[in-house]
Structures are given as structure tokens and as C-alpha cells.
Scaffold this motif. Sequence first.
Motif, PDB file in Angstrom:
ATOM      1  N   TYR A  75      -0.948   0.427 -10.119  1.00 31.71           N
ATOM      2  CA  TYR A  75      -0.169   1.671 -10.082  1.00 31.71           C
ATOM      3  C   TYR A  75      -0.399   2.485 -11.353  1.00 31.71           C
ATOM      4  N   LEU A 121      -2.057   5.238  -7.697  1.00 29.90           N
ATOM      5  CA  LEU A 121      -1.561   5.126  -6.335  1.00 29.90           C
ATOM      6  C   LEU A 121      -0.052   4.946  -6.396  1.00 29.90           C
ATOM      7  N   SER A 122       0.619   5.153  -5.271  1.00 35.42           N
ATOM      8  CA  SER A 122       2.052   4.875  -5.247  1.00 35.42           C
ATOM      9  C   SER A 122       2.253   3.370  -5.419  1.00 35.42           C
ATOM     10  N   GLU A 178       1.375   1.686  -2.158  1.00 32.85           N
ATOM     11  CA  GLU A 178      -0.071   1.657  -1.934  1.00 32.85           C
ATOM     12  C   GLU A 178      -0.741   0.643  -2.866  1.00 32.85           C
ATOM     13  N   SER A 179      -0.276   0.563  -4.105  1.00 37.79           N
ATOM     14  CA  SER A 179      -0.826  -0.393  -5.063  1.00 37.79           C
ATOM     15  C   SER A 179      -0.589  -1.823  -4.590  1.00 37.79           C
ATOM     16  N   LEU A 234      -2.847  -2.527  -1.583  1.00 40.13           N
ATOM     17  CA  LEU A 234      -4.234  -2.720  -2.018  1.00 40.13           C
ATOM     18  C   LEU A 234      -4.419  -4.115  -2.596  1.00 40.13           C
TER      19      LEU A 234
END
Length: 103
Positions: free
Chosen positions: A14, A19-20, A23-24, A27
Motif C-alpha cells: 500500500y 494501491l488501496s 487492493e494491496s 495482490l
Amino acid sequence: MGTLTRAGLAESIYAAVGLSRNESAALLESVLDRMKMALADGDSIKISGFGTFSVRQKGRRIGRNPKTGHEVPILPRRVLIFRASQILREAVDRGAPDGAGRS
């Protein structure tokens, strides 16, 4: 001294990538899932500058019970082996900056 956790790794993604947080985390889980699948298939995973994870098959052998000293059979099994890269070993020997790689 801290412990490296999934949450800490996701927070690093992050902070570094932007990324949010969701999202982090997604991932990171995707990468870890791919690594688990590769290791389950017997593949090796080499992470440049970090080291290599590989799965080895250890055959049946004889060991010694540490409490009794008697010889005992050790059943075959798969083991995960990590070999640190020279870069990682040198970084550890030098001492990582405060907070580096830890959460």
C-alpha cells in the motif's frame, strides 16, 4: 524486534505502490497463492535479491529419539527449504535499518 506478517506486507505494498489497502491485500494473497501452488507442484521459487524457496523430498531414513536415544524410522516427507541470497545475507549481517522488513 517484530514479526513479518501478511498485514505488514500488504501495508508495505500500500505504501510503496499506492494501491488501496484492499487492493494491496488482494495482490499479496494472489502472489502467496501462486507461490503455494508452485511449491505444491514441486517447483522452486527464486526471488531476486532475497533467496530461493524449494521443495525437497526426504526419503525414509533412521533417526534417533532425543529422549531415549533409540533408533527410530523417519517416514518420507516433503520439506520446504529456503536458501538466502548473498545480498540478503550481507544485509542481515550489516543490520537492516530500523523497521525495515518488519511490521
